[in-house]
Write a protein that holds these residues in place. Structure first.
Motif, mmCIF file in Angstrom:
data_model
loop_
_atom_site.group_PDB
_atom_site.id
_atom_site.type_symbol
_atom_site.label_atom_id
_atom_site.label_comp_id
_atom_site.label_asym_id
_atom_site.label_seq_id
_atom_site.Cartn_x
_atom_site.Cartn_y
_atom_site.Cartn_z
ATOM 1 N N ILE A 104 1.174 -1.236 0.312
ATOM 2 C CA ILE A 104 0.030 -0.136 0.114
ATOM 3 C C ILE A 104 0.566 1.432 0.261
ATOM 4 N N GLU A 105 0.769 2.190 -0.831
ATOM 5 C CA GLU A 105 1.283 3.184 -0.758
ATOM 6 C C GLU A 105 0.770 4.435 -0.047
ATOM 7 N N GLU A 106 -0.929 4.976 -0.609
ATOM 8 C CA GLU A 106 -0.909 6.005 -0.102
ATOM 9 C C GLU A 106 -1.485 5.792 1.248
ATOM 10 N N ARG A 107 -0.967 6.975 1.995
ATOM 11 C CA ARG A 107 -0.479 7.517 3.223
ATOM 12 C C ARG A 107 -1.913 7.153 4.163
ATOM 13 N N THR A 108 -3.045 7.474 3.992
ATOM 14 C CA THR A 108 -4.692 7.892 4.425
ATOM 15 C C THR A 108 -4.708 5.590 4.512
ATOM 16 N N GLU A 109 -4.691 5.363 3.492
ATOM 17 C CA GLU A 109 -4.795 3.769 3.255
ATOM 18 C C GLU A 109 -3.725 2.656 4.478
ATOM 19 N N ILE A 110 -2.946 3.296 4.003
ATOM 20 C CA ILE A 110 -1.456 2.812 5.303
ATOM 21 C C ILE A 110 -2.479 3.088 6.405
ATOM 22 N N MET A 118 -4.204 -3.482 14.339
ATOM 23 C CA MET A 118 -3.753 -3.172 15.472
ATOM 24 C C MET A 118 -4.834 -3.084 16.338
ATOM 25 N N SER A 119 -6.515 -3.596 15.548
ATOM 26 C CA SER A 119 -7.991 -4.003 15.692
ATOM 27 C C SER A 119 -7.278 -5.391 15.900
ATOM 28 N N GLN A 120 -6.756 -6.425 15.278
ATOM 29 C CA GLN A 120 -6.676 -7.595 15.167
ATOM 30 C C GLN A 120 -6.288 -8.360 16.432
ATOM 31 N N TYR A 121 -5.380 -7.377 17.693
ATOM 32 C CA TYR A 121 -4.616 -7.341 19.180
ATOM 33 C C TYR A 121 -5.692 -6.760 20.608
ATOM 34 N N SER A 122 -6.366 -5.946 19.568
ATOM 35 C CA SER A 122 -6.985 -4.507 20.415
ATOM 36 C C SER A 122 -8.739 -4.679 20.427
ATOM 37 N N LYS A 123 -9.303 -3.780 21.294
ATOM 38 C CA LYS A 123 -10.339 -3.553 21.309
ATOM 39 C C LYS A 123 -10.430 -2.440 20.645
ATOM 40 N N ARG A 124 -9.664 -1.827 20.331
ATOM 41 C CA ARG A 124 -9.654 -0.183 19.955
ATOM 42 C C ARG A 124 -10.097 -0.622 18.517
ATOM 43 N N THR A 125 -10.435 0.818 17.622
ATOM 44 C CA THR A 125 -10.133 0.879 16.385
ATOM 45 C C THR A 125 -9.707 1.429 15.873
ATOM 46 N N GLU A 128 -3.046 6.463 17.008
ATOM 47 C CA GLU A 128 -2.150 7.669 16.179
ATOM 48 C C GLU A 128 -0.995 6.556 15.644
ATOM 49 N N TYR A 129 -0.361 7.324 14.551
ATOM 50 C CA TYR A 129 0.733 7.028 14.188
ATOM 51 C C TYR A 129 1.365 8.624 13.696
ATOM 52 N N GLN A 130 3.092 8.219 14.238
ATOM 53 C CA GLN A 130 4.128 9.609 14.310
ATOM 54 C C GLN A 130 4.482 9.164 12.809
ATOM 55 N N ASP A 131 4.622 10.507 12.095
ATOM 56 C CA ASP A 131 5.054 10.428 10.837
ATOM 57 C C ASP A 131 6.432 8.701 10.286
ATOM 58 N N LYS A 132 6.822 9.334 11.509
ATOM 59 C CA LYS A 132 8.709 8.578 11.043
ATOM 60 C C LYS A 132 8.352 7.007 10.789
ATOM 61 N N HIS A 133 7.322 7.435 11.711
ATOM 62 C CA HIS A 133 6.959 5.533 12.113
ATOM 63 C C HIS A 133 6.040 5.517 10.224
ATOM 64 N N LEU A 134 5.237 5.793 9.710
ATOM 65 C CA LEU A 134 4.389 5.596 9.108
ATOM 66 C C LEU A 134 5.830 5.549 7.508
ATOM 67 N N ASP A 135 6.610 6.502 8.089
ATOM 68 C CA ASP A 135 7.703 6.342 6.535
ATOM 69 C C ASP A 135 8.471 5.678 6.179
#
Length: 154
Positions: A104-110, A118-125, A128-135
């Motif tokens: 996946i290349e598009e940031r919103t889709e990422i 993350m929801s696979q392992y948590s009840k949250r849906t 938040e992600y830091q840009d450095k991690h997304l990059d």
């Protein structure tokens, strides 16, 4: 499937097993050389989502051959057969799938894919992600085109 009585065909039950599993074993192959790697994953709408470093063997293999296979299992339990070795066994439910992998290349889709993972392992849906991690991360989508499920011992 050889043993029809063990086959699960109800897609809702199969999806429950995919959402219950913790680890996905991803199978890749290039030039007749197979490679299997355990990975964290998320499942939604007939797709698996995985994350990885942007470089490495699985990414290179996926680029060369995007056809993949995966396996998960849940509810495993050893069946102690006593003194007779061939009376031992294993209870399990396994799902095997095949599909087409892409990065996946598009940031919103990422972000959306990482939320699913993350929801696979948590009840949250939402997360938040830091840009450095997304990059730094490659997010892989596997569009599933074939699924099978086997229930043994239950």
């Amino acid at each position: 499937m050889r043993r029809n009585e063990k086959e699960v065909i109800d897609i809702i039950e199969i999806e429950k097993m995919l959402k219950k599993a913790d680890i996905c074993r991803l199978g890749l192959s290039v030039n007749n050389e197979p490679y299997v790697v355990p990975m964290n994953f998320g499942y939604k709408d007939n797709c698996l989502y995985l994350h990885s470093a942007k470089e490495g063997m699985k990414i290179e293999m996926m680029k060369a051959n995007p056809r993949v296979c995966f396996e998960v299992e849940v509810d495993t339990e050893l069946v102690d057969g006593g003194e007779v070795a061939c009376e031992w066994g294993m209870k399990f439910i396994s799902v095997i799938g095949h599909g087409q992998a892409s990065i996946i290349e598009e940031r919103t889709e990422i972000k959306e894919a990482l939320d699913i993972l993350m929801s696979q392992y948590s009840k949250r849906t939402e997360f938040e992600y830091q840009d450095k991690h997304l990059d730094a991360v490659a997010v892989i989508e596997i569009k599933i085109d074939k699924l099978s499920c086997k229930k043994s011992g239950y």
